[in-house]
Design a protein around this motif. Structure first.
Motif, PDB file in Angstrom:
ATOM      1  N   ASP A 147       6.882  48.887  25.893  1.00  0.00           N
ATOM      2  CA  ASP A 147       6.935  50.203  25.251  1.00  0.00           C
ATOM      3  C   ASP A 147       8.066  50.987  25.980  1.00  0.00           C
ATOM      4  N   CYS A 148       8.856  50.287  26.924  1.00  0.00           N
ATOM      5  CA  CYS A 148       9.829  50.858  27.735  1.00  0.00           C
ATOM      6  C   CYS A 148      11.225  50.497  27.193  1.00  0.00           C
ATOM      7  N   VAL A 149      12.152  51.310  27.019  1.00  0.00           N
ATOM      8  CA  VAL A 149      13.292  51.072  26.672  1.00  0.00           C
ATOM      9  C   VAL A 149      14.362  50.848  27.572  1.00  0.00           C
ATOM     10  N   THR A 150      15.406  49.875  27.449  1.00  0.00           N
ATOM     11  CA  THR A 150      16.354  49.719  28.399  1.00  0.00           C
ATOM     12  C   THR A 150      17.637  49.711  27.445  1.00  0.00           C
ATOM     13  N   LEU A 151      18.704  49.818  28.118  1.00  0.00           N
ATOM     14  CA  LEU A 151      20.148  49.748  27.788  1.00  0.00           C
ATOM     15  C   LEU A 151      20.648  48.522  28.291  1.00  0.00           C
ATOM     16  N   ASN A 152      21.409  47.814  27.359  1.00  0.00           N
ATOM     17  CA  ASN A 152      21.941  46.528  27.928  1.00  0.00           C
ATOM     18  C   ASN A 152      23.555  46.818  27.855  1.00  0.00           C
ATOM     19  N   PRO A 153      24.368  46.856  28.802  1.00  0.00           N
ATOM     20  CA  PRO A 153      25.596  47.133  28.599  1.00  0.00           C
ATOM     21  C   PRO A 153      26.239  46.028  28.167  1.00  0.00           C
ATOM     22  N   VAL A 154      25.926  44.827  28.260  1.00  0.00           N
ATOM     23  CA  VAL A 154      26.982  43.536  27.649  1.00  0.00           C
ATOM     24  C   VAL A 154      26.762  43.787  26.276  1.00  0.00           C
ATOM     25  N   THR A 155      25.808  43.856  25.719  1.00  0.00           N
ATOM     26  CA  THR A 155      25.532  43.983  24.276  1.00  0.00           C
ATOM     27  C   THR A 155      25.573  45.443  23.393  1.00  0.00           C
ATOM     28  N   ASN A 156      25.460  46.337  24.207  1.00  0.00           N
ATOM     29  CA  ASN A 156      25.343  47.742  23.980  1.00  0.00           C
ATOM     30  C   ASN A 156      24.406  47.995  22.910  1.00  0.00           C
ATOM     31  N   ALA A 157      23.121  47.616  23.365  1.00  0.00           N
ATOM     32  CA  ALA A 157      21.858  47.479  22.521  1.00  0.00           C
ATOM     33  C   ALA A 157      20.865  48.080  23.663  1.00  0.00           C
ATOM     34  N   TRP A 158      19.756  48.555  22.624  1.00  0.00           N
ATOM     35  CA  TRP A 158      18.486  48.962  23.389  1.00  0.00           C
ATOM     36  C   TRP A 158      17.405  48.049  22.971  1.00  0.00           C
ATOM     37  N   GLN A 159      16.547  47.839  23.989  1.00  0.00           N
ATOM     38  CA  GLN A 159      15.550  46.824  23.805  1.00  0.00           C
ATOM     39  C   GLN A 159      14.023  47.400  24.343  1.00  0.00           C
TER      40      GLN A 159
END
Length: 189
Positions: A147-159
């Motif tokens: 349910d919680c969203v993170t930002l991955n700086p390496v892939t510039n993607a949210w998960q």
């Protein structure tokens, strides 16, 4: 020689402008304690919590931001998202950080922490095919509680990931703690 002096002067001027912006925009308690992890973009102060001993679960991250008068960062535009990614990488962070987006209340209905619903357009497709708002979830899908969203700086993607409070995590004692980014709107004078 003049070019070098000018470059040093310009860099010094830019640094002092950023310092003034930080002092004028960010909460005073943070300016006095974590100044080096504060950045300002378009009048909004961002705090990058990037120490491995400062990792927390999602709800704790929300509370820590709120304790200083802010919220988890809400990269609603590509400009803000790119800024956050750039700063995370500049701090040497190559792991996910919580942002202020989740689908805790209604599965697959992502909302920003200010209550605004996520629109499926523009750059939000950085969730990627088969992930986030585009993932089909079933009853036995282990990701159904993500349910919680993170930002991955390496892939510039949210998960969207497990918030860290599922029954399985409580029962086993395993906690997933992450870094996080807070945002603070300018203080009223």
């Amino acid at each position: 020689m003049r070019l070098i002096v000018f470059a040093v002067f310009t860099a010094s001027l830019a640094s002092s402008c950023q310092a003034g912006e930080i002092e004028d925009t960010c909460p005073p308690d943070l300016v006095n304690t974590v100044r080096e992890f504060l950045q300002v973009l378009d009048g909004v102060c961002y705090q990058f919590v990037n120490s491995s001993d400062a990792k927390v679960q999602f709800r704790e991250a929300i509370k820590k931001c709120e304790d200083n008068g802010g919220s988890l960062a809400m990269p609603k535009t590509e400009k803000i998202n790119d800024f956050l990614v750039e700063k995370l990488l500049s701090y040497g962070i190559q792991e996910e950080a919580f942002i202020g987006l989740d689908d805790i209340r209604d599965e697959n209905e992502f909302r920003w922490h200010d209550g605004e619903k996520l629109k499926q357009s523009n750059f939000y497709e950085n969730f990627g095919k088969g992930k986030g708002i585009y993932r089909k979830k079933g009853l036995f899908d282990p990701d159904v509680f993500n349910d919680c969203v993170t930002l991955n700086p390496v892939t510039n993607a949210w998960q969207d990931l497990d918030c860290g409070r599922s029954y399985w995590r409580v029962w086993t004692g395993w906690k997933k703690e992450r870094l996080y980014i807070c945002q603070y709107l300018p203080q009223e004078q």
